[in-house]
Write a protein that holds these residues in place. Structure first.
Motif, PDB file in Angstrom:
ATOM      1  N   ASP A 102     -70.280  10.852 -30.670  1.00 25.23           N
ATOM      2  CA  ASP A 102     -69.927  12.154 -31.241  1.00 25.23           C
ATOM      3  C   ASP A 102     -68.972  11.961 -32.416  1.00 25.23           C
ATOM      4  O   ASP A 102     -67.895  11.389 -32.265  1.00 25.23           O
ATOM      5  N   ARG A 103     -69.365  12.450 -33.582  1.00 28.55           N
ATOM      6  CA  ARG A 103     -68.596  12.215 -34.800  1.00 28.55           C
ATOM      7  C   ARG A 103     -67.703  13.392 -35.189  1.00 28.55           C
ATOM      8  O   ARG A 103     -66.980  13.306 -36.183  1.00 28.55           O
ATOM      9  N   GLU A 104     -67.739  14.474 -34.456  1.00 23.87           N
ATOM     10  CA  GLU A 104     -66.941  15.646 -34.800  1.00 23.87           C
ATOM     11  C   GLU A 104     -65.627  15.642 -34.012  1.00 23.87           C
ATOM     12  O   GLU A 104     -65.521  14.983 -32.977  1.00 23.87           O
ATOM     13  N   PRO A 105     -64.616  16.367 -34.495  1.00 19.75           N
ATOM     14  CA  PRO A 105     -63.340  16.439 -33.759  1.00 19.75           C
ATOM     15  C   PRO A 105     -63.564  16.992 -32.354  1.00 19.75           C
ATOM     16  O   PRO A 105     -64.263  17.991 -32.180  1.00 19.75           O
ATOM     17  N   GLN A 106     -62.979  16.334 -31.384  1.00 23.52           N
ATOM     18  CA  GLN A 106     -63.165  16.738 -29.984  1.00 23.52           C
ATOM     19  C   GLN A 106     -61.920  17.439 -29.463  1.00 23.52           C
ATOM     20  O   GLN A 106     -60.797  16.983 -29.679  1.00 23.52           O
ATOM     21  N   ARG A 107     -62.152  18.556 -28.769  1.00 21.84           N
ATOM     22  CA  ARG A 107     -61.078  19.282 -28.102  1.00 21.84           C
ATOM     23  C   ARG A 107     -61.489  19.524 -26.661  1.00 21.84           C
ATOM     24  O   ARG A 107     -62.648  19.870 -26.395  1.00 21.84           O
ATOM     25  N   TRP A 108     -60.564  19.311 -25.748  1.00 21.00           N
ATOM     26  CA  TRP A 108     -60.836  19.492 -24.327  1.00 21.00           C
ATOM     27  C   TRP A 108     -59.780  20.404 -23.721  1.00 21.00           C
ATOM     28  O   TRP A 108     -58.643  20.452 -24.197  1.00 21.00           O
ATOM     29  N   MET A 109     -60.133  21.112 -22.676  1.00 20.11           N
ATOM     30  CA  MET A 109     -59.157  21.975 -22.025  1.00 20.11           C
ATOM     31  C   MET A 109     -58.110  21.146 -21.288  1.00 20.11           C
ATOM     32  O   MET A 109     -56.920  21.451 -21.340  1.00 20.11           O
ATOM     33  N   LEU A 110     -58.537  20.105 -20.589  1.00 17.23           N
ATOM     34  CA  LEU A 110     -57.618  19.259 -19.827  1.00 17.23           C
ATOM     35  C   LEU A 110     -57.287  17.997 -20.620  1.00 17.23           C
ATOM     36  O   LEU A 110     -58.116  17.510 -21.399  1.00 17.23           O
ATOM     37  N   PRO A 111     -56.110  17.436 -20.406  1.00 16.02           N
ATOM     38  CA  PRO A 111     -55.737  16.214 -21.127  1.00 16.02           C
ATOM     39  C   PRO A 111     -56.628  15.036 -20.739  1.00 16.02           C
ATOM     40  O   PRO A 111     -57.050  14.904 -19.586  1.00 16.02           O
ATOM     41  N   SER A 112     -56.900  14.179 -21.707  1.00 17.84           N
ATOM     42  CA  SER A 112     -57.661  12.961 -21.439  1.00 17.84           C
ATOM     43  C   SER A 112     -56.841  12.027 -20.567  1.00 17.84           C
ATOM     44  O   SER A 112     -55.614  12.063 -20.560  1.00 17.84           O
ATOM     45  N   GLN A 113     -57.550  11.184 -19.806  1.00 16.60           N
ATOM     46  CA  GLN A 113     -56.920  10.194 -18.936  1.00 16.60           C
ATOM     47  C   GLN A 113     -57.441   8.815 -19.319  1.00 16.60           C
ATOM     48  O   GLN A 113     -58.617   8.653 -19.637  1.00 16.60           O
ATOM     49  N   GLU A 114     -56.566   7.833 -19.277  1.00 17.00           N
ATOM     50  CA  GLU A 114     -56.958   6.461 -19.612  1.00 17.00           C
ATOM     51  C   GLU A 114     -57.350   5.700 -18.357  1.00 17.00           C
ATOM     52  O   GLU A 114     -56.756   5.914 -17.299  1.00 17.00           O
ATOM     53  N   PRO A 115     -58.318   4.797 -18.465  1.00 18.62           N
ATOM     54  CA  PRO A 115     -59.144   4.543 -19.640  1.00 18.62           C
ATOM     55  C   PRO A 115     -60.215   5.617 -19.830  1.00 18.62           C
ATOM     56  O   PRO A 115     -60.726   6.165 -18.852  1.00 18.62           O
ATOM     57  N   ARG A 116     -60.533   5.930 -21.057  1.00 17.22           N
ATOM     58  CA  ARG A 116     -61.513   6.973 -21.383  1.00 17.22           C
ATOM     59  C   ARG A 116     -62.926   6.404 -21.211  1.00 17.22           C
ATOM     60  O   ARG A 116     -63.622   6.143 -22.179  1.00 17.22           O
TER      61      ARG A 116
END
Length: 257
Positions: A102-116
């Motif tokens: 995916d090349r577009e800016p990504q927005r998510w409701m919940l925070p990302s967790q590592e490792p992605r």
């Protein structure tokens, strides 16, 4: 169009072919992700139709019955647990590659967790899984989708499908022995590794704490939905369940490992 039963009463409408529901800042990213799932051959999730000018999204209708009541006997049946776990496994396989492609800016409701590792569903529970007879056949409501390890999603799924809840929580619909039995069935059907099983109890606790932290932050920011959730005691219930899981961690590990 008629209102659909379940969460957010009066805000979700369907006509048998499509579902109209509230959108958010994350909806464009989620729609691209849903298209990725379909292009990967996963057909058991909604297909995005459009994001309307009135702040609503329209997606295809996923046929089936969802279980709002975690005490529904059907939810704890072995065929249902096995099919739900395999559905989650197949979804995770189809999720691979989106974060890189995916090349577009990504927005998510919940925070990302590592490792992605992948995009997790974030709320793979009976109330978000469409069923037919005694089989899980589809997944709905991808608002909480976000990048995280597979185990992050598996942990919350096991928590909800067992369900691993303290007796003071109304979601505690079965004995500890029954909860542990269901957890083992789910993990085996998913194909959880020995390392994942070992890490599962603490990961469930971290997942629930992250949920509590998110709820409290959103409530403090004035989000009416989360203000109501906190006022109704939801955060306290999750904290009780964390304590319950830690009390019975050894029993859970014994069953899983």
């Amino acid at each position: 169009m008629k209102p659909l039963e379940g969460g957010r009463a009066g805000q979700i409408w369907g006509d048998g072919e499509t579902v109209t529901r509230p959108s958010g800042a994350w909806t464009p990213t989620v729609h691209r992700f849903l298209r990725h799932l379909r292009s990967s051959g996963f057909l058991r999730a909604p297909q995005p139709v459009e994001i309307a000018a009135n702040g609503r999204e329209i997606v295809s209708y996923v046929a089936g019955r969802v279980c709002e009541d975690l005490g529904d006997p059907l939810t704890g049946s072995e065929p249902m647990l096995i099919s739900a776990a395999r559905l989650l496994r197949d979804f995770h396989a189809a999720s691979q590659g989106f974060l890189e492609s995916d090349r577009e800016p990504q927005r998510w409701m919940l925070p990302s967790q590592e490792p992605r590792e992948i995009v997790c569903h974030g709320d793979f529970a009976p109330y978000n899984v469409a069923t037919a007879d005694d089989e899980a056949v589809g997944i709905i409501d991808f608002d909480t989708a976000h990048p995280a390890p597979r185990l992050w999603d598996l942990a919350y799924a096991v928590y909800r499908w067992a369900p691993l809840s303290d007796p003071s929580n109304s979601s505690a619909t079965s004995s500890l022995d029954e909860q542990l039995r269901r957890a083992e069935i789910f993990c085996t059907a998913y194909g959880a590794t020995s390392e994942e099983r070992q890490a599962l109890p603490e990961t469930i606790c971290r997942r629930l704490q992250a949920l509590v932290d998110f709820m409290l932050a959103r409530a403090a920011a004035g989000d009416d939905t989360f203000v109501e959730d906190v006022a109704s005691g939801d955060a306290k219930l999750y904290l009780n369940d964390i304590a319950y899981l830690r009390r019975h961690r050894a029993r859970l590990l014994q069953m899983l490992c």
